[in-house]
Design an enzyme around this catalytic site. Structure first.
Site, PDB file in Angstrom:
ATOM      1  N   CYS A  35       0.880  -1.089  -0.026  1.00 39.84           N
ATOM      2  CA  CYS A  35       0.127  -0.159  -0.096  1.00 39.84           C
ATOM      3  C   CYS A  35       0.913   1.346   0.064  1.00 39.84           C
ATOM      4  CB  CYS A  35      -0.918  -0.136   1.388  1.00 39.84           C
ATOM      5  SG  CYS A  35      -2.017   1.372   1.416  1.00 39.84           S
ATOM      6  N   CYS A  91       0.547   3.256   3.592  1.00 40.17           N
ATOM      7  CA  CYS A  91       0.912   2.887   4.919  1.00 40.17           C
ATOM      8  C   CYS A  91       1.901   1.730   4.645  1.00 40.17           C
ATOM      9  CB  CYS A  91      -0.225   2.258   5.619  1.00 40.17           C
ATOM     10  SG  CYS A  91      -0.980   0.578   4.994  1.00 40.17           S
ATOM     11  N   CYS A 129      -7.219  -1.029   1.565  1.00 43.78           N
ATOM     12  CA  CYS A 129      -6.513  -1.579   2.379  1.00 43.78           C
ATOM     13  C   CYS A 129      -6.861  -1.673   3.955  1.00 43.78           C
ATOM     14  CB  CYS A 129      -4.971  -0.467   2.571  1.00 43.78           C
ATOM     15  SG  CYS A 129      -3.753  -1.133   3.826  1.00 43.78           S
ATOM     16  N   CYS A 184      -5.029   0.836   6.571  1.00 41.00           N
ATOM     17  CA  CYS A 184      -5.260   2.391   6.424  1.00 41.00           C
ATOM     18  C   CYS A 184      -6.732   2.650   6.002  1.00 41.00           C
ATOM     19  CB  CYS A 184      -4.061   3.142   5.928  1.00 41.00           C
ATOM     20  SG  CYS A 184      -3.891   2.885   4.299  1.00 41.00           S
ATOM     21  N   CYS A 202      -8.260  -5.368  -9.903  1.00 41.32           N
ATOM     22  CA  CYS A 202      -7.678  -4.450 -10.859  1.00 41.32           C
ATOM     23  C   CYS A 202      -7.245  -2.985  -9.987  1.00 41.32           C
ATOM     24  CB  CYS A 202      -8.582  -3.932 -11.746  1.00 41.32           C
ATOM     25  SG  CYS A 202      -8.429  -2.629 -12.927  1.00 41.32           S
TER      26      CYS A 202
END
Length: 140
Positions: free
Chosen positions: A49, A52, A98, A101, A121
């Site tokens: 991510c 984070c 995510c 976060c 995607c």
């Protein structure tokens, strides 16, 4: 196992993300297809991510979907993402965020390859990347 949850104010997110990252990750935007550097990435490693740093996808599950966004047929672990129904723009989709976060990553569709049949995607700008040799997980 997912890492500890991160909570920041939107002002804090604005101070650590680029304007494009903020638009996509925090405002659920979408980058232009074929515009992200990681779409073209062929190196072995782990996709994280961008907000984070949580590990999300392995390069082993990345595939060429022709859509213009990095596509994966599976996540590293199901606890790394949360899925939400998204009916925006008169479409029925499943949003991928995510789990650490809460940042918007992209969408998942049921038209991917085996073994899962799924296509995550994901916006390139939503991702970071760590090369395999940098992770200390080189294959022998």
């Amino acid at each position: 196992m997912a890492q500890n949850k991160i909570e920041k104010s939107e002002e804090d997110w604005k101070s650590v993300l680029t304007p494009e990252q903020y638009h996509v990750l925090r405002q659920k935007g979408t980058e232009r297809p074929f515009s992200g550097n990681l779409y073209y990435n062929k190196e072995k490693g782990i996709y994280t991510c961008a907000a984070c740093g949580q590990e999300l996808f392995s390069s082993d599950t990345k595939f060429e979907s022709g859509t213009g966004w990095p596509s994966f047929y599976d996540v590293i672990s199901s606890d790394r993402v949360r899925l939400h129904e998204d009916n925006s723009y008169f479409m029925k989709r499943i949003e991928v965020v995510c789990s650490r976060c809460g940042s918007h990553l992209g969408h998942v569709f049921e038209d991917g390859p085996e073994p899962t049949g799924q296509r995550y995607c994901i916006n390139s700008v939503s991702l970071g990347f760590t090369k395999e040799e940098d992770t200390g997980k080189e294959k022998e």
